[in-house]
Design a protein around this motif. Structure first.
Motif, PDB file in Angstrom:
ATOM      1  N   LEU A  69      11.430  -8.674   1.010  1.00 62.85           N
ATOM      2  CA  LEU A  69      12.524  -8.087   0.244  1.00 62.85           C
ATOM      3  C   LEU A  69      12.779  -8.852  -1.052  1.00 62.85           C
ATOM      4  CD1 LEU A  69      14.574  -5.808   0.476  1.00 62.85           C
ATOM      5  CD2 LEU A  69      16.148  -7.431   1.512  1.00 62.85           C
ATOM      6  N   LEU A  70      12.874 -10.163  -0.962  1.00 65.27           N
ATOM      7  CA  LEU A  70      13.273 -10.983  -2.119  1.00 65.27           C
ATOM      8  C   LEU A  70      12.352 -10.755  -3.311  1.00 65.27           C
ATOM      9  CD1 LEU A  70      14.162 -14.424  -0.460  1.00 65.27           C
ATOM     10  CD2 LEU A  70      15.749 -12.827  -1.566  1.00 65.27           C
ATOM     11  N   ARG A  71      11.069 -10.605  -3.046  1.00 60.38           N
ATOM     12  CA  ARG A  71      10.121 -10.475  -4.159  1.00 60.38           C
ATOM     13  C   ARG A  71      10.256  -9.144  -4.877  1.00 60.38           C
ATOM     14  NH1 ARG A  71       4.597 -10.752  -1.163  1.00 60.38           N
ATOM     15  NH2 ARG A  71       4.038 -11.699  -3.143  1.00 60.38           N
ATOM     16  N   ARG A  72      11.020  -8.211  -4.287  1.00 63.01           N
ATOM     17  CA  ARG A  72      11.125  -6.869  -4.866  1.00 63.01           C
ATOM     18  C   ARG A  72      12.505  -6.575  -5.450  1.00 63.01           C
ATOM     19  NH1 ARG A  72       7.350  -6.708  -0.821  1.00 63.01           N
ATOM     20  NH2 ARG A  72       5.381  -5.750  -1.503  1.00 63.01           N
ATOM     21  N   LEU A  73      13.320  -7.606  -5.638  1.00 65.08           N
ATOM     22  CA  LEU A  73      14.694  -7.379  -6.097  1.00 65.08           C
ATOM     23  C   LEU A  73      14.851  -7.556  -7.598  1.00 65.08           C
ATOM     24  CD1 LEU A  73      16.698  -9.121  -3.218  1.00 65.08           C
ATOM     25  CD2 LEU A  73      16.218  -6.675  -3.521  1.00 65.08           C
ATOM     26  N   GLY A  74      13.834  -8.076  -8.264  1.00 60.31           N
ATOM     27  CA  GLY A  74      13.939  -8.256  -9.714  1.00 60.31           C
ATOM     28  C   GLY A  74      14.869  -9.383 -10.130  1.00 60.31           C
ATOM     29  N   VAL A  75      15.192 -10.261  -9.211  1.00 59.79           N
ATOM     30  CA  VAL A  75      16.070 -11.402  -9.489  1.00 59.79           C
ATOM     31  C   VAL A  75      15.316 -12.667  -9.056  1.00 59.79           C
ATOM     32  CG1 VAL A  75      18.259 -12.521  -8.842  1.00 59.79           C
ATOM     33  CG2 VAL A  75      18.155 -10.028  -9.133  1.00 59.79           C
ATOM     34  N   PRO A  76      15.373 -13.744  -9.840  1.00 60.71           N
ATOM     35  CA  PRO A  76      14.686 -14.964  -9.419  1.00 60.71           C
ATOM     36  C   PRO A  76      15.185 -15.418  -8.050  1.00 60.71           C
ATOM     37  CG  PRO A  76      15.487 -15.178 -11.674  1.00 60.71           C
ATOM     38  CD  PRO A  76      16.053 -13.907 -11.143  1.00 60.71           C
TER      39      PRO A  76
ATOM     40  N   ARG B  28       0.815  -1.216   0.000  1.00 59.60           N
ATOM     41  CA  ARG B  28       0.000   0.000   0.000  1.00 59.60           C
ATOM     42  C   ARG B  28       0.850   1.269   0.000  1.00 59.60           C
ATOM     43  NH1 ARG B  28      -4.721  -0.196   4.298  1.00 59.60           N
ATOM     44  NH2 ARG B  28      -4.945   1.830   3.277  1.00 59.60           N
ATOM     45  N   ALA B  29       2.172   1.118  -0.134  1.00 59.69           N
ATOM     46  CA  ALA B  29       3.079   2.259   0.063  1.00 59.69           C
ATOM     47  C   ALA B  29       2.680   3.482  -0.760  1.00 59.69           C
ATOM     48  CB  ALA B  29       4.512   1.835  -0.259  1.00 59.69           C
ATOM     49  N   ARG B  30       2.261   3.254  -2.010  1.00 63.42           N
ATOM     50  CA  ARG B  30       1.989   4.382  -2.901  1.00 63.42           C
ATOM     51  C   ARG B  30       0.763   5.194  -2.491  1.00 63.42           C
ATOM     52  NH1 ARG B  30       6.321   5.808  -6.160  1.00 63.42           N
ATOM     53  NH2 ARG B  30       7.565   3.905  -6.340  1.00 63.42           N
TER      54      ARG B  30
ATOM     55  N   LEU C  67      11.763  -0.584   3.563  1.00 61.86           N
ATOM     56  CA  LEU C  67      11.315   0.818   3.470  1.00 61.86           C
ATOM     57  C   LEU C  67      12.151   1.612   2.471  1.00 61.86           C
ATOM     58  CD1 LEU C  67      10.649   1.724   7.223  1.00 61.86           C
ATOM     59  CD2 LEU C  67       8.939   1.489   5.411  1.00 61.86           C
ATOM     60  N   ARG C  68      13.448   1.346   2.449  1.00 65.01           N
ATOM     61  CA  ARG C  68      14.323   2.133   1.586  1.00 65.01           C
ATOM     62  C   ARG C  68      14.106   1.823   0.117  1.00 65.01           C
ATOM     63  NH1 ARG C  68      20.020   0.236   3.362  1.00 65.01           N
ATOM     64  NH2 ARG C  68      20.469   2.372   2.802  1.00 65.01           N
ATOM     65  N   ARG C  69      13.374   0.767  -0.193  1.00 61.65           N
ATOM     66  CA  ARG C  69      13.184   0.347  -1.584  1.00 61.65           C
ATOM     67  C   ARG C  69      11.757   0.552  -2.078  1.00 61.65           C
ATOM     68  NH1 ARG C  69      17.212  -2.707   0.647  1.00 61.65           N
ATOM     69  NH2 ARG C  69      19.092  -2.772  -0.655  1.00 61.65           N
ATOM     70  N   LEU C  70      10.962   1.312  -1.354  1.00 66.62           N
ATOM     71  CA  LEU C  70       9.555   1.484  -1.741  1.00 66.62           C
ATOM     72  C   LEU C  70       9.303   2.746  -2.557  1.00 66.62           C
ATOM     73  CD1 LEU C  70       7.793   0.330   1.551  1.00 66.62           C
ATOM     74  CD2 LEU C  70       8.169  -0.980  -0.548  1.00 66.62           C
ATOM     75  N   GLY C  71      10.300   3.634  -2.648  1.00 68.87           N
ATOM     76  CA  GLY C  71      10.114   4.849  -3.426  1.00 68.87           C
ATOM     77  C   GLY C  71       9.187   5.853  -2.767  1.00 68.87           C
TER      78      GLY C  71
ATOM     79  N   ALA D  97      20.501  -7.876  -0.742  1.00 68.61           N
ATOM     80  CA  ALA D  97      19.719  -6.995  -1.622  1.00 68.61           C
ATOM     81  C   ALA D  97      20.641  -6.109  -2.463  1.00 68.61           C
ATOM     82  CB  ALA D  97      18.768  -6.139  -0.789  1.00 68.61           C
ATOM     83  N   ARG D  98      21.692  -5.582  -1.844  1.00 68.60           N
ATOM     84  CA  ARG D  98      22.592  -4.689  -2.593  1.00 68.60           C
ATOM     85  C   ARG D  98      23.338  -5.418  -3.693  1.00 68.60           C
ATOM     86  NH1 ARG D  98      25.365  -0.692   1.889  1.00 68.60           N
ATOM     87  NH2 ARG D  98      23.396  -0.094   2.860  1.00 68.60           N
ATOM     88  N   ARG D  99      23.595  -6.705  -3.473  1.00 67.93           N
ATOM     89  CA  ARG D  99      24.367  -7.472  -4.452  1.00 67.93           C
ATOM     90  C   ARG D  99      23.473  -8.305  -5.365  1.00 67.93           C
ATOM     91  NH1 ARG D  99      29.349 -10.503  -1.848  1.00 67.93           N
ATOM     92  NH2 ARG D  99      29.455 -11.014  -4.070  1.00 67.93           N
ATOM     93  N   ALA D 100      22.169  -8.153  -5.252  1.00 64.16           N
ATOM     94  CA  ALA D 100      21.231  -9.054  -5.948  1.00 64.16           C
ATOM     95  C   ALA D 100      21.540  -9.199  -7.428  1.00 64.16           C
ATOM     96  CB  ALA D 100      19.800  -8.567  -5.738  1.00 64.16           C
ATOM     97  N   ARG D 101      21.878  -8.090  -8.085  1.00 67.94           N
ATOM     98  CA  ARG D 101      22.063  -8.121  -9.547  1.00 67.94           C
ATOM     99  C   ARG D 101      23.291  -8.908  -9.992  1.00 67.94           C
ATOM    100  NH1 ARG D 101      17.525  -6.644 -12.476  1.00 67.94           N
ATOM    101  NH2 ARG D 101      16.310  -5.348 -11.061  1.00 67.94           N
TER     102      ARG D 101
END
Lengths: 348, 348
Positions: free
Chosen positions: B102-109, A84-86, A103-107, B82-86
Motif C-alpha cells: 500500500l505505502l508504495r502506491r500512495l504518492g507520499v514519501p 500485473r493488475a492492468r 485492490l480498491r486502489r488498482l483501478g 491510506a485515506r489520510r496520506a495526503r
C-alpha cells in the motif's frame, strides 16, 4: 474475459488433502477456462489448473515446514497481483480482507468472495471502513451477522459435474464427513445413528486445535459397535463413501456458511439429514434432497423415512443447481456487471 | 514537517508493560513533537502521546480479550492511513512488511523501520519483490542476513534524556533484564554471577511461548542462594533496578537487532557485560561503557574489572549517542532526504 483468480496459499489449488476454499477456487478456475475465458491463477506452485498458473510460493504453506511466517508469502502475492493488475479485466480475490486496501486502489474491477463465517466481532468496525468493497457471499444466511458489507451477489459453490458419481446407497449406513470439531457435532451423529439402529461411518480429519476435543469427547464414543471411524479420505474415495450411504448426517451446531459436503452427497444421489442452521435451508430442499430437522429426535424420524426420497432426483437437483459451470456462469455475469459499473470495456 | 507515525496495535504507545517497538515509537513521536513537528500517531486508543492520536482500536490488542483476529485492526489502520496520506509530508511505518504494497502506491514519501530480526527464510523472496522499499535498520549488524533490502539509514534507538537516572551501583549485584528465552540466555547470567561470587537479580517476563523453557531450564536454577527472581518490572522501577547494579549482564545467544536494555543501563550509569553478537559492538564501547566478551570465562574476568569503568562517563556516553532527541533528529534528516528524492516540497 481476462480474469485473475487470487487464491490463499495455505493449501494447493486444489488441496492435496482437506481445504474447502482452495477446492472451490480450483473448480471455479477450471470451469472459467472451459467457458473460454483467459484465467490466471495466483496460487502455490504445487497447484494444478487448466488456467495459467502464477506461482507465488513453491509449495502449499501448510505442507512446507520451511515456512515460519505464513503472511510473508501472502504479501508477495498481493504485490505480484498489484503489479500485473492492468493485464486483467477483473481480479477475483479469495484472501478475505487482506486484499482490500490494495485492490480498491488498482483501478481494475475486483471482487472478493467471503468463504468463512462473518460473526467475528472485529469485522463490525472493519466493515465500517470497507463497506464499499464488493464482496460475494456464499449463502444468503452467511450475511446475517454483517449486513453492512457491500454484497454484490450470493453465489453458491459448485462441483465439476463429473467429479462424483451417483450410487445407490447399497451400504445402508449413515455417513459423517468433515472436520472433528464441536461445530460439526460428530457426537450428535453418533447418537442419531445409535437410536436409528444403523451403522455410522465417520470420515473425518482432526485438526491440531481440535485434538483436545477429539480425545476427550469423541474418541471415547468410537468403541461403540455401530461406529466405524475411517479417518481422512481423499477425493477419489468420496463417491464410494457418500454414494453407498443411506444418508449423510449433517447435525451442525453453527451457522455453516455453505457446507460443501451437502452438495457432494447430492452429487452421489445421497440424501442429507441436516440441522436447520446457516446455509442449510438454501442448499437442501426438505423432502426432496433430504430432511431439514431441528433436533436429534427429528433426525431419528428422518432416518426412518429416508427411503422415501428419490436418489435420481437428488442427483438431478445437484446437476440443476450446484455444478461448477453454473457457479462459473454466475461469476462471469457478476464480473461483467462490475466491469460495466466501473466503465471498463471488456471483450464479450 | 507533517509526520505520520504508524505504530503496531499489539501494545499501547508506550506499552503498559513490556514491548520494545511501541516504546521506541513513543519516544520518537514525543521527541519529534518537542522538535516542533506536527505529528499524528496512528496507534491503539489507550496510547498516551504528545502528538495527535489517531486511535485505530480502543485498546492494545494484547490486553483486549474481545479480539480474536489481530489482523483485522491492522487492516483498519492501513486503510485509515491510506485515506489520510495526503495530509502528511512523510509516513513512517513500524508495521514490518504489512504496509509495503500500500505505502508504495500512495504518492507520499514513506519509510519503514525494521524492528525485528531479519534472518527468517521467507524474507529472502519477499525482498525480491520489495527491494526498492525504503527501510531503516536499527543497527548495521541487523542488515547482515538481508543485504538486498533498500536501507536508507541505520538509526539507533534512543531514550528520553530524563527517563532514567544515574545511580552509583550501590547494590553491588549483577542485573539481568529482559524476556526469559533461550536467545537471552538467563542461564548463562546465573552461571556467570555464581562464578563471580556476586548476587544476580533477574527482572524478566515469561511469554507464553517461553513457559516450557522457563519451567524446564530456568526455574530449577532459581533456588540457588545467589539468585533473586523479581519478575516483570515497570519503567519506574528501572532506575533503581539497573542503577544500583554493579553491571548489567547481557549474555545473548542470538544476533540482537538493537538491545534497548543496554542503553537503559547506560542511562543509569551502569556498565554492560555483553556477548559479542548482533548490535553489541555498535552500541557498547569496550572498556568505556562496558565489556564485550566472547564466552562465560571472559564474562567472569570482566566482572572482576567492572569497577575500573567510570559510571559518569557511561552516563555521558548515553547522553552523547542515545537520547530520543538524537534519534528524532536523525529521522527528520532522513524524512527530508526522502521527501527531496520524491520531489515533495516540505516546510523547513
Amino acid at each position: 474475459m481476462r480474469i485473475a483468480q487470487v487464491a490463499p496459499l495455505t493449501e494447493a489449488v486444489p488441496p492435496k488433502f482437506y481445504g474447502g476454499t482452495e477446492r472451490v477456487v480450483a473448480y471455479l478456475t477450471d470451469a472459467l477456462v472451459e467457458l473460454g475465458h483467459e484465467v490466471t491463477l495466483f496460487a502455490s506452485g504445487d497447484s494444478a489448473t487448466k488456467a495459467t498458473l502464477a506461482p507465488i510460493w513453491p509449495r502449499a504453506l501448510r505442507l512446507d515446514p520451511s515456512v515460519h511466517d505464513f503472511f510473508a508469502p501472502i504479501f508477495m502475492e498481493l504485490e505480484t497481483v498489484a503489479r500485473r493488475a492492468r493485464e486483467f479485466d477483473v481480479i477475483h480475490a479469495h484472501l478475505d480482507y487482506f486484499g482490500y486496501p490494495l485492490l480498491r486502489r488498482l483501478g481494475v474491477p475486483s471482487v472478493t468472495t467471503l468463504h468463512g463465517r462473518l460473526d467475528l466481532p472485529e469485522l463490525q468496525p472493519l466493515y465500517g471502513l470497507y463497506g464499499d468493497i464488493p464482496v460475494v457471499s456464499i449463502s444468503d444466511s452467511q450475511r446475517a451477522p454483517l449486513p453492512q458489507a457491500n454484497y454484490v451477489a450470493t453465489i453458491h459453490h459448485g462441483l465439476p459435474k463429473g467429479l462424483l458419481e451417483k450410487r445407490g446407497g447399497e451400504g445402508g449406513y449413515l455417513a459423517f464427513l468433515g472436520r472433528i470439531s464441536p461445530e460439526k457435532a460428530p457426537d450428535a451423529a453418533i447418537r442419531i445413528a445409535a437410536r436409528s439402529g444403523l451403522a455410522l461411518k465417520l470420515a473425518a480429519k482432526v485438526d491440531r486445535v481440535d485434538q483436545g476435543y477429539f480425545g476427550s469427547r469423541i474418541e471415547p464414543l468410537l468403541s461403540q459397535s455401530h461406529v466405524e471411524f475411517v479417518g481422512e479420505i481423499g477425493e477419489h474415495q468420496k463417491s464410494d463413501f457418500l454414494g453407498e450411504a443411506a444418508a449423510l448426517l449433517f447435525p451442525i451446531a453453527w451457522p455453516e456458511p455453505f457446507g460443501l459436503v451437502m452438495i457432494e452427497a447430492m452429487a452421489c444421489g445421497t440424501p442429507v439429514i441436516a440441522f436447520e442452521n446457516g446455509s442449510v435451508p438454501e442448499v437442501l430442499e426438505h423432502g426432496v434432497t433430504g430432511f431439514i430437522v431441528r433436533n436429534e429426535d427429528e433426525a431419528v424420524e428422518a432416518v426412518a423415512e429416508i427411503r422415501s426420497l428419490d436418489r435420481n432426483r437428488i442427483r438431478a437437483e445437484f446437476e440443476r443447481r450446484f455444478t461448477a459451470r453454473q457457479m462459473a456462469n454466475n461469476y462471469v455475469a457478476l464480473y461483467r456487471r462490475l466491469a460495466e459499473a466501473q466503465g471498463t470495456k471488456i471483450p464479450p
